[in-house]
Design a protein around this motif. Structure first.
Motif, short mmCIF file in Angstrom:
data_model
loop_
_atom_site.label_atom_id
_atom_site.label_comp_id
_atom_site.label_asym_id
_atom_site.label_seq_id
_atom_site.Cartn_x
_atom_site.Cartn_y
_atom_site.Cartn_z
N THR A 206 0.86 -1.26 -0.04
CA THR A 206 -0.08 -0.07 -0.06
C THR A 206 0.96 1.28 -0.12
N SER A 207 0.25 2.32 -0.14
CA SER A 207 1.04 3.63 -0.01
C SER A 207 0.49 4.80 0.82
N GLN A 208 0.19 4.48 1.89
CA GLN A 208 -0.50 5.28 2.87
C GLN A 208 0.51 6.33 3.27
N VAL A 209 1.94 6.04 3.39
CA VAL A 209 2.58 7.26 4.03
C VAL A 209 2.89 7.99 2.91
N LEU A 210 3.06 7.75 1.66
CA LEU A 210 3.32 8.58 0.33
C LEU A 210 2.14 9.53 0.25
N THR A 211 0.98 8.98 0.50
CA THR A 211 -0.28 9.60 0.21
C THR A 211 0.03 10.78 1.43
N ALA A 212 0.22 10.52 2.71
CA ALA A 212 0.22 11.16 3.54
C ALA A 212 1.54 12.40 3.51
N LEU A 213 2.55 11.90 3.15
CA LEU A 213 3.42 12.68 2.65
C LEU A 213 3.14 13.74 1.37
N ASP B 168 4.30 0.91 1.93
CA ASP B 168 4.33 0.93 3.15
C ASP B 168 5.03 -0.12 3.90
N ALA B 169 5.15 -1.33 3.35
CA ALA B 169 5.85 -2.47 3.73
C ALA B 169 7.35 -2.33 3.31
N ASP B 170 7.60 -1.57 2.23
CA ASP B 170 8.82 -1.26 1.68
C ASP B 170 9.58 -0.43 2.70
N LEU B 171 8.88 0.59 2.91
CA LEU B 171 9.25 1.38 4.44
C LEU B 171 9.67 0.85 5.54
N ALA B 172 9.05 -0.05 5.95
CA ALA B 172 9.59 -0.98 7.14
C ALA B 172 10.94 -1.53 7.01
N THR B 173 11.18 -1.74 5.58
CA THR B 173 12.45 -2.48 5.56
C THR B 173 13.43 -1.19 5.64
N HIS B 174 13.21 -0.09 5.04
CA HIS B 174 14.30 1.15 5.10
C HIS B 174 14.42 1.83 6.63
N LEU B 175 13.07 1.57 7.44
CA LEU B 175 13.26 2.07 8.69
C LEU B 175 14.11 1.22 9.65
N THR B 176 14.01 -0.08 9.30
CA THR B 176 14.69 -1.17 9.94
C THR B 176 16.25 -0.90 9.78
N ARG B 177 16.55 -0.73 8.44
CA ARG B 177 17.80 -0.57 7.97
C ARG B 177 18.37 0.68 8.59
N THR B 178 17.58 1.75 8.29
CA THR B 178 18.22 2.92 8.89
C THR B 178 18.61 2.86 10.49
N ASP B 179 17.61 2.46 11.10
CA ASP B 179 17.65 2.50 12.64
C ASP B 179 19.09 1.71 12.89
N ARG B 180 19.34 0.52 12.25
CA ARG B 180 20.44 -0.23 12.76
C ARG B 180 21.66 0.54 12.36
N LEU B 181 21.74 0.97 11.06
CA LEU B 181 22.89 1.83 10.60
C LEU B 181 23.30 2.78 11.48
N ARG B 182 22.25 3.65 12.09
CA ARG B 182 22.47 4.82 12.96
C ARG B 182 23.00 4.36 14.28
N ARG B 183 22.50 3.25 14.52
CA ARG B 183 23.18 2.56 15.89
C ARG B 183 24.37 1.97 15.67
N GLY B 184 24.98 2.06 14.38
CA GLY B 184 26.68 1.58 14.40
C GLY B 184 26.46 0.20 13.56
N ALA B 185 25.43 -0.57 12.96
CA ALA B 185 25.96 -1.77 12.48
C ALA B 185 26.36 -1.47 11.14
N ARG B 186 27.21 -2.51 10.44
CA ARG B 186 27.64 -2.43 9.50
C ARG B 186 26.69 -2.64 8.32
N PRO B 187 26.61 -2.15 7.03
CA PRO B 187 25.77 -2.55 5.96
C PRO B 187 25.56 -3.89 5.70
N THR B 188 26.67 -4.36 5.86
CA THR B 188 26.83 -6.19 5.58
C THR B 188 25.91 -6.63 6.77
N GLU B 189 26.05 -6.27 8.02
CA GLU B 189 25.35 -7.03 9.06
C GLU B 189 23.84 -6.73 9.03
#
Lengths: 312, 312
Positions: A78-85, A98-119
């Motif tokens: 779905t694209s609820q967030v895009l619509t809201a944006l 929206d489901a794709d966004l969940a992936t990006h949020l998870t990745r970004t959070d982990r990277l911001r916490r210092g995880a390597r892209p590979t991890e």
């Protein structure tokens, strides 16, 4: 070289085309025999999120979650967030479900916490049930930059998505690739590989950004194993995306032979499509087969033909 | 002091309760006469996003977008991203709707690009059609920390949302508040204020985190204008949230008088609810009125009563 069962393959992929071959091979090889190395030149920051389009396409494809109509994104998203944006004047040129966004949020959070892209890539595979190693070629940022006639210098996603790859390309750069290094994981996989396969991805926009990273090309050349690319050009066209248009803009003949030329001594084998005019290159073993992969069955069939040729 | 029409009010607010009074006042005063200063002690990083729960509640309320059943979040919001996050094992204890997420993405992106929280708050107001100044009390990070008997030291959202404010509070800290400064915008608004109003928000969890910032308390004390708080306690209870429970845990009588005591010499006026037992404090003018604000009409009525008292 005859591969006798327990061989290990390293597959280099970009997005949609590479994901198809990765899918086919994953249905034929156990996880310890297939390592998928993915382009990171498309990766970018958008709306504060780290987005890795090629890795996500492969991830969703292997996880059986991909939107098969587009070849990328999550099926039935779905694209609820895009619509809201859009409602609050936000940027919506890059379509994120929206489901794709969940992936990006998870990745970004982990990277911001210092995880390597590979991890992070490994963690995302785990939570989506993908048992194959899906490795970014490097943990560093090596953005692909596209110089165009009409719009000047563009970031990759600006060229590819915002401008729908319509501007005329005059040059392509792989920013920071020279000084970057392949990860230890990718290096180990290459050192242990019994065969290296380059997927039928865009040579200039998906594969070259990887080959430009540090000493990757030299590391591959040092391996005395089959080093094979599959043609992304079938019948004078790219199956998807700008490969053929780009070749014309770079002054190249749109053919599998041009692709083989471009890869040069990196390859000792090449898989061409049966519909292409046959060609010969010194030092290059060429197999001819039907390489179109419109559906899951075809992907497995192509992967099977490739493996049979490798073993022959 | 008689206010003669063109007076300026600075209103200090937390989340839901404060938003109600802010809404009422916004329907009676033009934008140049109402500045809303909001608590940032609840602000936190979650999933790589900067989330400002109090500011968002006020923003959505003033924009007419708030979910009136909860008092926070966006009306009729969906939760596609949360569902997708749950699918990949992500954190879902903090409920973020899809439209709400668009706000957080926009904010986070702007902050990551170097904008001040104050600028971002102003931009979000603009895109949502809110003409009133909604200012974070400081641009610095001053997270509220809650010490509890059962769970030890908790971040505010861990206490408030993840643990549903059930642990027994033994102490509350405002991390970094001492060394932080109010923004220039907030300082200017205070200097120009003809009246300072503290909303019926939680004194310890919503107002104190602001008063702890730098010299704010001293700056307010220096202003010889009405400095009025409205009681968050009505009939021995908090209208919403943990104020009453917290007062018991801190060994205080659950009453408007206790709240007035807590604010001390900061106040020279106090708005008490008619159902509360009357009390007197030296130096404190006390108005008694119906302060319940269950709907928009009541909010305007309470704001009207407050303004009339101020002008009297």
């Amino acid at each position: 070289m005859a591969l006798t069962g327990a061989y290990k393959i390293v597959l280099f992929v970009g997005g949609v085309g590479g994901a198809k071959l990765a899918y086919g091979l994953s249905k034929l090889l156990p996880p310890d025999r297939l390592t998928i190395v993915v382009n990171v030149g498309d990766d970018f920051w958008h709306l504060g999120l780290r987005i890795c389009p090629d890795a996500d396409t492969v991830l969703y494809t292997l996880a059986g979650r991909v939107d098969s109509a587009n070849g990328w994104g999550v099926a039935n998203d779905t694209s609820q967030v895009l619509t809201a944006l859009a409602d609050i004047g936000g940027e919506t040129w890059f379509r994120i479900g929206d489901a794709d966004l969940a992936t990006h949020l998870t990745r970004t959070d982990r990277l911001r916490r210092g995880a390597r892209p590979t991890e992070v890539a490994t963690e995302l595979c785990a939570v989506m049930g993908v048992e194959y190693a899906l490795l970014p070629v490097t943990d560093e940022s090596v953005p692909t930059i596209v110089d165009t006639k009409e719009k000047g210098r563009l970031s990759f996603q600006s060229y590819f998505v915002a401008n729908r790859w319509q501007p005329t390309v005059t040059a392509i750069g792989y920013e920071g690739a020279d000084g970057a290094s392949v990860t230890r994981e990718v290096g180990d996989a290459i050192d242990q590989a019994d065969a290296i396969i380059i997927a039928p991805s865009n040579p200039w926009l998906s594969i070259a950004p990887m080959l430009a990273v540090g000493d990757l090309r030299a590391r591959l050349l040092a391996r005395d194993v089959p080093r094979i690319a599959m043609s992304p050009i079938i019948g004078g066209r790219a199956v998807k995306g700008p490969a053929a248009k780009l070749m014309r803009e770079l002054g190249l003949e749109v053919s599998a032979a041009s692709v083989a030329d471009y890869y040069g001594d990196l390859l000792n084998g090449f898989v061409d499509d049966v519909v292409n005019p046959p060609f010969e290159h010194d030092g290059l073993k060429i197999a001819r087969m039907d390489t179109m992969m419109p559906d899951g069955e075809a992907r497995i069939r192509v992967a099977q033909s490739l493996l049979e040729w490798l073993e022959s």
